[in-house]
Design an enzyme around this catalytic site. Structure first.
Site, PDB file in Angstrom:
ATOM      1  N   GLU A   1       0.840  -1.198   0.000  1.00  0.00           N
ATOM      2  CA  GLU A   1       0.000   0.000   0.000  1.00  0.00           C
ATOM      3  C   GLU A   1       0.878   1.251   0.000  1.00  0.00           C
ATOM      4  O   GLU A   1       1.865   1.347   0.726  1.00  0.00           O
ATOM      5  CB  GLU A   1      -0.877  -0.013   1.264  1.00  0.00           C
ATOM      6  CG  GLU A   1      -1.764   1.200   1.446  1.00  0.00           C
ATOM      7  CD  GLU A   1      -2.589   1.139   2.726  1.00  0.00           C
ATOM      8  OE1 GLU A   1      -3.544   1.924   2.853  1.00  0.00           O
ATOM      9  OE2 GLU A   1      -2.279   0.282   3.602  1.00  0.00           O
TER      10      GLU A   1
ATOM     11  N   CYS B   1      -5.451  -2.952   2.621  1.00  0.00           N
ATOM     12  CA  CYS B   1      -5.361  -2.845   4.086  1.00  0.00           C
ATOM     13  C   CYS B   1      -6.695  -3.158   4.762  1.00  0.00           C
ATOM     14  O   CYS B   1      -7.235  -4.247   4.592  1.00  0.00           O
ATOM     15  CB  CYS B   1      -4.821  -1.466   4.465  1.00  0.00           C
ATOM     16  SG  CYS B   1      -3.928  -1.439   6.040  1.00  0.00           S
TER      17      CYS B   1
ATOM     18  N   LYS C   1      -9.273   2.796  -2.722  1.00  0.00           N
ATOM     19  CA  LYS C   1      -9.712   2.327  -1.404  1.00  0.00           C
ATOM     20  C   LYS C   1     -11.082   2.926  -1.076  1.00  0.00           C
ATOM     21  O   LYS C   1     -11.268   4.148  -1.111  1.00  0.00           O
ATOM     22  CB  LYS C   1      -8.678   2.738  -0.356  1.00  0.00           C
ATOM     23  CG  LYS C   1      -8.835   2.092   1.011  1.00  0.00           C
ATOM     24  CD  LYS C   1      -7.633   2.450   1.882  1.00  0.00           C
ATOM     25  CE  LYS C   1      -7.658   1.707   3.206  1.00  0.00           C
ATOM     26  NZ  LYS C   1      -6.438   1.997   4.015  1.00  0.00           N
TER      27      LYS C   1
END
Length: 316
Positions: free
Chosen positions: A46, A178, A133
């Site tokens: 990430e 994540c 995200k």
């Protein structure tokens, strides 16, 4: 075993928010994965391009911001990249030169907003997809915008078999960043599209992360490739916030790695590694996905659509 490809996760970190140095590191590690390990697919962490500003507060308080925090955001904004951009072109050039399919976490700049994004770069077609995200975690919401349903790709890709070169292997690749991995409906959506190689760019380096990755592999009957940054204070600019400003040390750990690869039956195939820089490489027998679905298909024979249904809004 003929239905097999070779894949790697890369454990490394951004080079002091310096784009040129980080791209050089990307190229070095990608070429190493190809030349040493024969990798066909690599997953980077990430925010590998653009950086993950661990311990930064950007001087944000409820109801108040500061000039210093705004200046810090300017620096972070300038470290991000646009899509497309010369940086994306450089990544595509390396992908083409090595023949490696790249999944990488980047910080994307779009007009005045930053997004935590995963890009998919094909060695033949170049940039083929991106995923933003959906929900930044906690204080990440100060600095990153939210993605939407229009960037939830599961990319179909054909590879040459790593064990039988005359055979073509077809697979489907996704990326979940994540703590998005703690969103059950997002996981279910990717399962419903048939993801087989479930990529996880992350900065969660806690020991408990392994348990989450093993659970997802078992639940989705997919390979999970989790790539985490490993970073120390020296990997950030000298004035970057740290956990203890009174005890600065270049070797103090900021993000502690833990990258790993898990099979569709939850077996850890490689890792978790705590090395500052590491490449984990495994042959992925995609028939293992089908072996796993024999007794558990979470969106098929082990689901109850008469009781539960998933509705996804995939419009921008």
């Amino acid at each position: 075993m003929a239905n097999t490809i070779r894949a790697s996760v890369i454990q490394s970190c951004t080079a002091r928010f310096n784009l040129s140095e980080t791209l050089d590191k990307f190229e070095k590690l990608t070429r190493l994965a190809k030349e040493r390990d024969g990798s066909q697919l690599v997953v980077f962490p990430e925010g590998f391009i653009g950086g993950y500003p661990k311990w930064s507060t950007f001087s944000c308080f409820v109801g108040e911001r500061s000039p210093e925090g705004r200046d810090e955001f300017v620096k972070y904004y300038n470290a991000a990249i646009e899509i497309p951009s010369p940086a994306i072109d450089r990544i595509a050039e390396v992908s083409k030169a090595t023949g490696i399919f790249v999944v990488m976490g980047v910080i994307e700049r779009d007009v005045g907003t930053l997004y935590c994004t995963a890009i998919f770069v094909d060695p033949i077609e170049g940039l083929v997809a991106k995923h933003r995200k959906l929900l930044p975690t906690a204080c990440e919401r100060f600095i990153w915008g939210q993605g939407d349903g229009s960037t939830l790709p599961v990319v179909a890709k054909k590879f040459q078999s790593s064990v039988e070169p005359t055979r073509t292997v077809e697979t489907k690749i996704s990326a979940t960043i994540c703590w998005e991995n703690f969103m059950p409906l997002l996981r279910t959506y990717y399962y419903s599209l048939g993801t087989q190689i479930y990529c996880v760019p992350t900065v969660d380096s806690r020991e408990t992360w392994e348990s989450s990755m093993r659970h997802i592999a078992l639940e989705g009957r997919c390979f999970v490739l989790s790539a985490c940054q490993f970073a120390t204070e020296k990997d950030y600019p000298p004035d970057h916030p740290v956990a203890d400003a009174s005890n600065r040390n270049p070797e103090n750990i900021m993000i502690n790695g833990g990258s790993l690869i898990v099979s569709p039956l939850g077996k850890v195939l490689a890792g978790p590694t705590r090395k500052p820089e590491d490449i984990l490489t495994v042959d992925l027998d995609l028939d293992d996905v089908i072996r796993g679905k024999f007794d558990l298909d979470a969106v098929g024979h082990y689901s109850r659509p008469d009781v539960f249904q998933l509705k996804a809004n995939i419009s921008p």
